[in-house]
Design a protein around this motif. Structure first.
Motif, PDB file in Angstrom:
ATOM      1  N   ASP A 132     -12.391  10.890  20.683  1.00 40.77           N
ATOM      2  CA  ASP A 132     -12.369  11.006  22.138  1.00 40.77           C
ATOM      3  C   ASP A 132     -13.020  12.300  22.618  1.00 40.77           C
ATOM      4  N   SER A 133     -12.926  13.343  21.807  1.00 43.97           N
ATOM      5  CA  SER A 133     -13.447  14.654  22.208  1.00 43.97           C
ATOM      6  C   SER A 133     -14.967  14.676  22.363  1.00 43.97           C
ATOM      7  N   VAL A 134     -15.658  13.731  21.743  1.00 47.77           N
ATOM      8  CA  VAL A 134     -17.125  13.738  21.794  1.00 47.77           C
ATOM      9  C   VAL A 134     -17.707  12.439  22.340  1.00 47.77           C
ATOM     10  N   LYS A 135     -16.865  11.469  22.611  1.00 46.82           N
ATOM     11  CA  LYS A 135     -17.341  10.167  23.085  1.00 46.82           C
ATOM     12  C   LYS A 135     -18.099  10.341  24.395  1.00 46.82           C
ATOM     13  N   GLY A 136     -19.261   9.747  24.467  1.00 42.13           N
ATOM     14  CA  GLY A 136     -20.094   9.841  25.655  1.00 42.13           C
ATOM     15  C   GLY A 136     -21.030  11.032  25.659  1.00 42.13           C
ATOM     16  N   ARG A 137     -20.821  11.969  24.756  1.00 45.10           N
ATOM     17  CA  ARG A 137     -21.684  13.162  24.669  1.00 45.10           C
ATOM     18  C   ARG A 137     -22.484  13.202  23.383  1.00 45.10           C
ATOM     19  N   PHE A 138     -21.894  12.745  22.288  1.00 50.46           N
ATOM     20  CA  PHE A 138     -22.545  12.778  20.984  1.00 50.46           C
ATOM     21  C   PHE A 138     -22.939  11.362  20.573  1.00 50.46           C
ATOM     22  N   THR A 139     -24.046  11.267  19.851  1.00 51.86           N
ATOM     23  CA  THR A 139     -24.511   9.979  19.346  1.00 51.86           C
ATOM     24  C   THR A 139     -24.874  10.100  17.867  1.00 51.86           C
ATOM     25  N   ILE A 140     -24.264   9.265  17.059  1.00 52.38           N
ATOM     26  CA  ILE A 140     -24.568   9.242  15.633  1.00 52.38           C
ATOM     27  C   ILE A 140     -25.611   8.154  15.376  1.00 52.38           C
ATOM     28  N   SER A 141     -26.506   8.437  14.431  1.00 57.07           N
ATOM     29  CA  SER A 141     -27.505   7.445  14.044  1.00 57.07           C
ATOM     30  C   SER A 141     -27.936   7.735  12.613  1.00 57.07           C
ATOM     31  N   ARG A 142     -28.671   6.814  12.054  1.00 54.67           N
ATOM     32  CA  ARG A 142     -29.139   7.003  10.679  1.00 54.67           C
ATOM     33  C   ARG A 142     -30.488   6.325  10.510  1.00 54.67           C
ATOM     34  N   ASP A 143     -31.272   6.859   9.577  1.00 52.27           N
ATOM     35  CA  ASP A 143     -32.543   6.260   9.197  1.00 52.27           C
ATOM     36  C   ASP A 143     -32.466   6.021   7.694  1.00 52.27           C
ATOM     37  N   ASN A 144     -32.184   4.806   7.313  1.00 54.13           N
ATOM     38  CA  ASN A 144     -31.990   4.508   5.893  1.00 54.13           C
ATOM     39  C   ASN A 144     -33.287   4.635   5.096  1.00 54.13           C
ATOM     40  N   ALA A 145     -34.409   4.491   5.755  1.00 51.61           N
ATOM     41  CA  ALA A 145     -35.686   4.662   5.067  1.00 51.61           C
ATOM     42  C   ALA A 145     -35.926   6.122   4.709  1.00 51.61           C
ATOM     43  N   LYS A 146     -35.340   7.024   5.489  1.00 50.49           N
ATOM     44  CA  LYS A 146     -35.514   8.458   5.259  1.00 50.49           C
ATOM     45  C   LYS A 146     -34.278   9.107   4.628  1.00 50.49           C
ATOM     46  N   ASN A 147     -33.261   8.292   4.324  1.00 48.21           N
ATOM     47  CA  ASN A 147     -32.017   8.824   3.742  1.00 48.21           C
ATOM     48  C   ASN A 147     -31.446   9.967   4.572  1.00 48.21           C
ATOM     49  N   THR A 148     -31.448   9.781   5.876  1.00 50.46           N
ATOM     50  CA  THR A 148     -31.044  10.850   6.782  1.00 50.46           C
ATOM     51  C   THR A 148     -30.079  10.349   7.844  1.00 50.46           C
ATOM     52  N   LEU A 149     -29.067  11.160   8.075  1.00 47.67           N
ATOM     53  CA  LEU A 149     -28.063  10.925   9.109  1.00 47.67           C
ATOM     54  C   LEU A 149     -28.294  11.927  10.229  1.00 47.67           C
ATOM     55  N   LEU A 203     -26.934  13.530  14.249  1.00 45.17           N
ATOM     56  CA  LEU A 203     -25.934  13.640  15.307  1.00 45.17           C
ATOM     57  C   LEU A 203     -26.614  14.302  16.500  1.00 45.17           C
ATOM     58  N   GLN A 204     -26.851  13.523  17.534  1.00 48.66           N
ATOM     59  CA  GLN A 204     -27.402  14.055  18.777  1.00 48.66           C
ATOM     60  C   GLN A 204     -26.242  14.540  19.638  1.00 48.66           C
ATOM     61  N   MET A 205     -26.263  15.807  19.985  1.00 50.97           N
ATOM     62  CA  MET A 205     -25.171  16.410  20.749  1.00 50.97           C
ATOM     63  C   MET A 205     -25.694  16.853  22.105  1.00 50.97           C
ATOM     64  N   ASN A 206     -25.187  16.246  23.144  1.00 52.48           N
ATOM     65  CA  ASN A 206     -25.574  16.579  24.514  1.00 52.48           C
ATOM     66  C   ASN A 206     -24.376  17.144  25.281  1.00 52.48           C
ATOM     67  N   SER A 207     -24.662  17.731  26.411  1.00 50.58           N
ATOM     68  CA  SER A 207     -23.607  18.288  27.273  1.00 50.58           C
ATOM     69  C   SER A 207     -22.652  19.169  26.472  1.00 50.58           C
ATOM     70  N   LEU A 208     -23.220  20.047  25.695  1.00 52.28           N
ATOM     71  CA  LEU A 208     -22.408  20.879  24.810  1.00 52.28           C
ATOM     72  C   LEU A 208     -21.494  21.810  25.606  1.00 52.28           C
ATOM     73  N   LYS A 209     -20.321  22.052  25.024  1.00 51.10           N
ATOM     74  CA  LYS A 209     -19.312  22.914  25.626  1.00 51.10           C
ATOM     75  C   LYS A 209     -18.988  24.048  24.655  1.00 51.10           C
ATOM     76  N   PRO A 210     -18.480  25.160  25.172  1.00 55.80           N
ATOM     77  CA  PRO A 210     -18.097  26.255  24.262  1.00 55.80           C
ATOM     78  C   PRO A 210     -17.109  25.793  23.182  1.00 55.80           C
ATOM     79  N   GLU A 211     -16.249  24.857  23.513  1.00 59.71           N
ATOM     80  CA  GLU A 211     -15.279  24.376  22.532  1.00 59.71           C
ATOM     81  C   GLU A 211     -15.898  23.511  21.439  1.00 59.71           C
TER      82      GLU A 211
END
Length: 123
Positions: free
Chosen positions: A62-79, A81-89
């Motif tokens: 809940d603390s990151v829902k709507g602000r962070f987005t997880i994704s992966r590229d299996n061809a690149k073996n890479t995970l 985390l897009q983090m938007n609207s960052l807060k000091p916490e």
């Protein structure tokens, strides 16, 4: 051996964005779910987000829902985390983790952790 290497951390201003990456090696990346977690100074691990091996399902705390987005590229073996609207916490060390199975995304469903990347949110 299984290795997870995070990158992309750094200093961001409140309201800003960062994109974290996690390069995986030593296992068949496309067969396993992956997760992100963080640990702030003086606090325990906080599981943030998980994604199934094929990317078909994603989950967020809940603390990151709507602000962070997880994704992966299996061809690149890479995970990612897009983090938007960052807060000091959001200041913490961020870790990626490998799931035990193709759908293992909870904090008790992971078996290997990366070394972490520091994110600091401050003006």
């Amino acid at each position: 051996q299984v290795q997870l290497v995070e990158s992309g951390g750094g200093l961001a201003q409140p309201g800003g964005s960062l994109r974290l990456s996690c390069a995986a090696s030593g296992f068949t990346f496309s067969n396993y779910a992956m997760s992100w977690a963080r640990q702030a100074p003086g606090k325990g691990h906080e599981w943030l987000s998980g994604i199934y091996s094929d990317g078909s399902n994603t989950y967020y705390a809940d603390s990151v829902k709507g602000r962070f987005t997880i994704s992966r590229d299996n061809a690149k073996n890479t995970l990612y985390l897009q983090m938007n609207s960052l807060k000091p916490e959001d200041t913490a060390t961020y870790y990626c983790a490998k799931g035990r199975t193709d759908v293992g995304v909870g904090e008790y469903q992971v078996d290997v952790w990366g070394q972490g990347t520091q994110v600091t949110v401050s003006s």
